[in-house]
Every structure is written in C-alpha cells, then in structure tokens.
Design an enzyme around this catalytic site. Structure first.
Site, PDB file in Angstrom:
ATOM      1  N   PHE A  21     -11.661   4.308 -11.253  1.00 19.37           N
ATOM      2  CA  PHE A  21     -11.507   3.306 -12.312  1.00 19.37           C
ATOM      3  C   PHE A  21     -12.723   2.406 -12.452  1.00 19.37           C
ATOM      4  CE2 PHE A  21      -7.281   4.815 -11.432  1.00 19.37           C
ATOM      5  CZ  PHE A  21      -6.989   5.281 -12.695  1.00 19.37           C
ATOM      6  N   HIS A  47      -4.059   4.394  -3.046  1.00 19.03           N
ATOM      7  CA  HIS A  47      -4.371   5.709  -2.485  1.00 19.03           C
ATOM      8  C   HIS A  47      -3.417   6.783  -2.979  1.00 19.03           C
ATOM      9  CE1 HIS A  47      -6.275   2.873   0.286  1.00 19.03           C
ATOM     10  NE2 HIS A  47      -7.148   3.834   0.509  1.00 19.03           N
TER      11      HIS A  47
END
Ligand SMILES: Cc1ncc(C[n+]2csc(CCOP(=O)(O)OP(=O)(O)O)c2C)c(N)n1
Ligand SMILES: [Mg+2]
Length: 817
Positions: free
Chosen positions: A566, A605
């Site tokens: 991101f 994660h």
C-alpha cells in the site's frame, strides 16, 4: 557594461555564441506566447483547463542544452519550454494537446488523453519493438500527482548503472551507450514536501545513479507559500547533509537563480558531466522563479500574492531578465572591439512580434485540424437525420434535434452522439430503410470513436500476455517432491541464466535470497548487479522497476509482503497501471512485481486485500497462483510478453511439497484462464490462492454428505476467465458460491459481477449466488484470530450446505435448528 561572467564556449565563435543566445531567447518568447494565448483559449471556452510553463523558461533552456540524445526526463507540467527547446513540442502541438485532440498524430504525447502539460516521447514502434533509444530524446510520460515522477526517475537513472556494469546488456545496440545516459528530473518547490521526493533522494544517493534533479522554485505551491511547505523555506538548505565531501558518496548540490542565463548554462553543463561521467546524483535548486499568470487557468495569483511580491515577480521574470541581459551585453575582444548581441532593442522587438504571429497561426491551424473531422461527421449525421425525419411520424421532434445539432458552432463528438442516440428514441416504433441506415451509422461511428478513449489499457500486440499459450510443466519418471520454494528458486535460476536483462531486487532479496529463500544462492551465482538488496522503501522499489522496465530491462521488483504494497499503491495505480493507456501505447514498462501473501494472520499480515488491488490496478495483471509451480509458470509467461503484472505467491506454500518439473524456465501458466481442479455436478465453488486448499478440504466433507462440488481455481483475477469456463460449470451445476478471504464486497463482489452479469450465468441459476468471505475487519492475529476472521472449512461447508438445504430440505436437513 562589460559582462565578465560570460565565457562563450571555446568551441564557439562569438557569432555562433550570439546566435545560440538569440535562438534560446526566441524559444523562451515563443513558449511565453503559447502560455498567454493558451490561457485565453481556456478562458474563452475552447479548452477545458490549462497549466503552462510561464516564469520557468530560462532554466529549461539551460537544461535542454545539457540534455543529450539518449538521456531521459521524468518531470512535471512546467517543462513546456524544455520540451520546445529539445524540439519535441512545436506550438501547433501545444494547442492540439490543449484541445485534447484525440489523434496521436496531432498529440504525440497521449492522443488527447492527458491534460495539457503532460509530456512524453515515443519509445516503441508499431510492432512493439523498441525504437533506437540512444538516438532520441526520451521523455517518460508525466503524471499529475505532485512528486509522482520521482520514483520512476530513480529507475531511469539506475538503468544507466546497469548498462555500464553488466556486460553485453544491450546486445541490440539501441538501448544505451555504456550507461552514459543521465536521467533528468524536475519538480516544483512545493512538491518536494511529498514523501516520494525524499525517498527518491535517499535511494539515489545510496544507489549512486546518474540523476540530475532540478527544483523549480517559485516560492509557492498554488497559493501556499514556502514557509508552510519547507523547513527553513529552502530545500537546498534542508538537503545539505546529502552534499558529498570531495569524492565521497552523496550528491553534488547547486543553487542558482532561475533568471541568470549564463550561470544556469554553466551549472547544467557541470551537473551533466558529474552525473554522466561519475554516476553521481546532482540536485539543482533553481530559485527566484515566478508564476506570471498564476498557477493554472483555474485562478489568478493576485488572490494570494501581495503587491510587493507581484512587483518583485515582474522584475525577476526570467524572460525579462534574459532580455535585459541580451540588450546590455558587451564583450571586448582581443582587438579591443566591443562585441554586442544585438544592435538595439528593435531586433528583439521584431523577434517578439514574429513569435506572436507564429503562435497565433499555429493556434489557428491546430484548431482547424481538430475541428475539421468533426464538422464532416456532423454533416454525415445531419444528412441521415434529414432523410430519416422526412419518413418518420415524429418528423417534428427529429427536425428539432437536427436544428439543435446544426446550431452548434463547434460540434464535438459528444454533441454528435448525444443527438444521434436520442433520435432513436423517437424512432423506436418505426421500421424503414433510412432509419436502419441511421442506426448503422451510429453504431459504426460509436465503435470507431470509442477506442480513441479506451484502447491500450493492455497490449494489443501479438505478444500480449493473454496470447501466450500454456506450456505444461513436464516431469521425469522419478520426479521428486521438493519444498515448493525450490521450484521457484530453480525457475528463477533458469530465467536469470537465459536472459541477462532480468534483475531481481527488494528487501532481503540479495544476500539471503529473500525471506523464504526463493532466490537462495542466486546473488552469488549472478552477482550483485542482478540479484540484490534494497532499502526498506516500497515506493521507490517499484520506481526502480518501473524506470528500468521503461529502458528495455526486465526487472522483477519484490514487495516483501503483500500488506506493504500500500505504500507503493500510488506509483502503481497512477503511473505503472496507466502508462500504456496514457501514452496511447507508445510507452511500456513490463515490470513484474513479486510478492507473497494470502491466508496469513494479523492485522498487517493477512495478505488478502485483493479487492482493493483489482480496482486500483487496472492496467496491471493481478495473478494469484495456488502453488509455486503455477507461480513459476506465470513468471515464464510474463517474460515472453511486455506487460506489467503482480504475482502474489502463497506465503504458506513455500514449505509444502510439490513435484519438481524438468522444463524449468520454459513451462508457462496462461493468463486469464481458470482451472477446474475438481469436477462435480451439484454446485460450482470458485476460489483462488491459499483459500483453495480449504475449499478442497470442505468439498471432501461435502461429498461425505452427498454433495458433489465442482471446484474452480481463478488463478488470474485480472484478467478473469477470458474463455468463460466458469459459465460452462454453472450451466452444469446451476449453483454458484465464491469463496474469498478478502472482505465482503471485495474481490468476491468483482468475481460475482464477472460471472453473473458479464458471463450471463444468472440465466442458469437455480439458487441465489453466494459469497463466503472474511469478516469486514482486519484479521486478528493467531490461529483463533484467523478462524474467527476468515472463512474456515466449517464456514465453507455450512455455506454450501445451506444452499443445498434450501434446494432440497428433505435430503439436506438443516444443521442448526
Ligand atoms: C498529490 C497531489 N496533491 C495535490 C495536487 C494538486 N496540485 C497540483 S500542482 C500543486 C502545487 C505544486 O506546486 P509546486 O510543486 O511548487 O509546483 P509549481 O506549480 O509551483 O511549479 C498542487 C497542490 C496534485 N496534483 N497532486
Ligand atoms: Mg512552486
């Protein structure tokens, strides 16, 4: 006045030097005239928006002089004069791009797709082969987000380093002259506040690449003054720590006023030599620039500059200063004669008058060329409407539409199609020949115009990724089961061995061969230039890849874990994903992004956010292989094509066993093709990546209770199932469930739309199509966190069973209640 600072190059006679100065001034004046007239075109409604190069002309003349054939630029919308000075932006083109002329011959930058001020040159031929990049000026296509040009700049500069350090890298002899190319960046002072700027500066210092960044400093970013933008109000002050000491590492930093022609020329020549010869990055802080017309056509700078500043800008306008310098210039030659550039001001006045005429004529020609085809197209439609109206019961209404279209002084395609398509509403109940001709004309016209705005999102060439046929993995009789990461590693070994343009880099990719050892030992084998570590800086890792891919290399950039992509989303969605589209197919960057994710645990994660990626990455293929053999096959496919893609490997798959193929580096996984991994008759289950394993397990339980599920592996989210194989399955089972570990409404909603609406599966459904997804929150950590956050085998079983229960409650009794 004797101007001692001027030292005409010893290769030039005074005459030649003078001619060069006058020619430069001419370009500056021409460019300014374009800005002035361009603004007027916007204010009178001929163009929608304008952003111009006024107030930044003179430093760009200097940059253009130092910019050599083979060099690269990654800059922003102010570089109008630079583009004119290198001969890539004549005034006629200036107006064509202002009008958004949707013809690549009129606007060679983008065929009217980009706003004006977004520059480029063409890198590839019609057949997709590279042009001789050594012999042309290379301008990577601009994007609008401020500082978005920086990450790509890093890669453009790094490529020179690769061409210099890797033997025989340019076997075709068209990509580089031993890495002598400088990558020139430009950025506005305010845009240096952005993160990508600082990240790029640091990375280029580490990498020691031939990059020259010019900061055009006019003290403002639109209306916001430097004191709100930059510590100490000076970017060169802030960056002082990057200055190299002697020949040590770091940058060479220059500060120069933007109206001082001779100092600028001198500075740019020095910068060019340092970057080109030593591969040392350079920063040129160009101060005291102005915005004579304000930021853009959207506002006027009187709103935010006080009288003193406006007066100062008038006085320091770089064109005015250059003019003054030309007029006052005197040099005593060896014989004591006073040499001057011009006899008197009339010479300059004449030149300025001529520039006005040139620009006015260019504007007229450009407008006429823009309008001409549309006038003809309107005429064709008017003729058809006329004939249709005479036969129609709704003549009055059609005549009204016709008059409306005819009265538009300068019709565009929107006017033509809007009216044409509306006419069919009045004609819906009638059947006659003229109506049919009108319908056909409108259909053909629409089909002809649409690609002008929609082509080249992906390659349309024969070697496009979706055209690469499958080559199956082959196995020896005594093929071994190995840890799957070995397949990935050995496949990269084969790839690196046969194509020296392939480079793999990222965090921990070099020395330890990536965190999962998919590159183990490959740095040792292929050297640090080809398999290497980078800093922790996702934005510029992608920038490195993007820039190097633009220069004909085949980078594979690693983002260590999917969740960290991101940071780089901006460069991926704004730059890489749009590159082919925004240049009408004239620039490409076949960057492969390697990452890992899927079915992990934890808020940062999880590796599941596919929905966000497939929405933002249109223009980049998104591939989700279920195992390492499939992943390796995708890399092999992609390297036969020239399209960008992201491959998301399953992080929990590296230690699972897979059989090792013999044709490593050769077998391919087709793109846009789904695979049926289990056949069945009762219900179609669609999934991908790690989740597929859970679906397979759930299906074993389902078969125990008499439910025979068909399981389809998506493999390729973008593009999805080009052959519509899922439809065939739904036609057989009449039931559909999509199982996805993304949030509700994420990738599952996309898949549902593709299957139900685009493929038309709604016609064959006996039950409501269903999605089984993760919870809307980020997944909690740990095994229970995973169980309660993502679809479990129980969830999948129950979700499927519920559908079967609804269809046959007697046979499939409710599990609860
Ligand atoms: C990421 C992003 N934020 C905001 C904008 C809107 N915007 C366009 S230009 C600009 C100011 C840029 O100023 P500067 O970098 O000094 O360049 P100048 O126009 O002064 O040459 C802004 C805020 C944008 N294009 N991109
Ligand atoms: Mg500025």
């Amino acid at each position: 006045m004797i101007n001692k600072t001027v030292e005409p190059s010893n290769k030039l006679s005074f005459e030649e030097f003078r001619n060069e100065v006058i020619e430069d001034y001419k370009i500056a004046v021409l460019s300014r005239e374009c800005s002035l007239l361009g603004r007027r075109e916007v204010l009178t409604g001929k163009a929608k928006f304008g952003i111009f190069g006024g107030g930044k002309e003179v430093p760009q003349l200097a940059m253009a002089k130092a910019f050599k054939k083979g060099d690269w630029r990654s800059g922003y919308y102010r570089d109008q004069t630079f583009m004119m000075a290198i001969g890539e932006y004549p005034p006629k083109h200036f107006f064509a791009s202002l009008y958004a002329h949707a013809d690549i011959k009129a606007d060679s930058f983008s065929a009217g797709r980009q706003m004006n001020g977004h520059f480029s040159t063409q890198f590839i031929n019609e057949d997709g082969s590279w042009k001789n990049l050594k012999e042309q000026y290379n301008v990577s296509a601009d994007i609008s987000p401020t500082s978005g040009q920086m990450p790509r700049l890093l890669g453009l500069a790094e490529a020179s380093k690769k061409f210099r350090n890797i033997p025989d890298l340019d076997q075709e002899g068209i990509l580089s002259s031993n890495g002598n190319e400088v990558a020139w960046g430009t950025i506005g002072n305010a845009s240096t506040s952005e993160g990508p700027f600082f990240e790029t500066i640091n990375a280029a210092g580490v990498l020691k690449v031939p990059m020259v960044i010019s900061i055009w400093d006019d003290e403002y970013g639109i209306s916001v003054h430097s004191k709100y933008q930059t510590t100490k109000e000076s970017i060169s002050e802030v960056l002082k720590g990057f200055q190299r000491e002697g020949k040590g590492s770091g940058y060479e930093i220059f500060v120069v006023n933007g109206w001082n022609y001779t100092q600028l020329v001198d500075t740019y020549n020095k910068a060019s030599a340092i970057a080109r010869e030593e591969h040392v990055p350079v920063i040129i802080h160009v101060k005291e620039l102005t915005q004579p017309q304000g930021h853009s056509t959207s506002g006027s700078h009187e709103r935010y500059k006080d009288k003193d500043r406006l007066a100062w800008e008038k006085e320091h306008d770089c064109n005015a200063k250059m003019r003054e310098w030309i007029l006052n210039f005197e040099l005593e030659d060896q014989d004591g004669q006073i040499l001057k550039f011009v006899e008197n001001e009339d010479v300059l006045k004449q030149l300025e008058k001529e520039a006005k005429v040139i620009v006015r004529e260019a504007k007229k020609e450009s407008w006429d060329e823009y309008l001409k085809p549309m006038l003809q197209e309107r005429k064709e439609l008017l003729d058809l409407l006329e004939k249709t109206a005479r036969k129609s019961e709704n003549e009055i209404f059609l005549d009204k539409l016709k008059r409306e279209l005819a009265s538009i002084e300068e019709p565009i395609r929107k006017n033509i199609l809007t009216i044409g398509r509306r006419s069919l509403i009045y004609l819906r109940d009638e059947e006659f020949k003229e109506k049919e001709l009108l319908q056909n004309w409108l259909k053909d016209y629409h089909a002809l115009q649409q690609p002008k705005y929609s082509s080249h999102l992906h390659s349309e060439l024969d070697n496009r990724a979706t055209n690469i046929k499958e080559i199956e993995a082959e196995y020896d009789e005594e093929a071994e089961d190995v840890d799957a990461r070995v397949i990935i590693r050995n496949n990269f070994d084969a790839i690196l061995g046969k194509n020296n343009k392939v480079l793999i880099f990222g965090e921990d990719s070099g020395k330890i061969g990536d965190v999962n050892q998919g590159l183990e030992g490959l740095q040792e084998k292929y050297g640090e230039e080809r398999v290497y570590d980078t800093g922790i800086r996702e934005v510029t890792i992608i920038g490195q890849g993007l820039g190097m891919a633009m220069r004909g290399l085949r980078p594979i950039a690693e983002i260590q874990y999917l969740d960290y992509i991101f940071y780089a989303t901006q460069v991926l969605t704004d730059d890489l994903a749009t590159l082919r589209y925004r240049t009408f197919g004239k620039q490409v960057a076949p960057l492969i992004i390697r990452t890992r994710g899927h079915r992990l645990e934890g808020i940062w994660h999880s590796g599941s956010q596919m929905g966000s990626l497939i929405n933002l990455f249109r223009g980049i293929y998104v591939l989700v292989p279920r195992n390492m053999t499939k992943a390796a096959g995708f890399y092999n496919t992609l390297l036969k094509s020239d399209e960008p893609a992201i491959v998301i490997e399953n992080l929990n798959g590296y230690r699972l066993k897979e059989m090792i193929p013999t044709n490593l580096g050769e077998f391919t996984t087709p793109i846009g093709v789904v695979e049926t991994v289990k056949e069945g008759n009762d219900i179609t289950l669609v999934s991908y990546g790690s989740t597929l394993k859970l679906v397979e397990e759930a299906s074993r339980d389902l078969s125990q209770v008499g439910i025979d599920a068909e399981i389809i592996d998506v493999q390729s989210l973008l593009p999805f199932d080009l052959e519509h194989d899922v439809l065939l399955s739904v036609r057989k089972t009449n039931r559909l469930v999509i199982i996805d570990e993304d949030v509700p409404g994420g990738a599952s909603a996309y898949l549902l739309d593709e299957i139900i609406n685009k493929q038309g599966a709604y016609k064959y459904l006996d039950s409501s199509p269903t999605t089984i997804t993760a919870k809307p929150h980020r997944p909690a950590y740990g095994t229970d966190g995973d169980y309660f956050s993502k679809p479990s085998i129980n969830d999948i079983f129950e979700g499927v069973y519920k559908i079967m229960h609804e269809s046959d409650p007697i046979k499939f009794k409710s599990l609860f209640s």
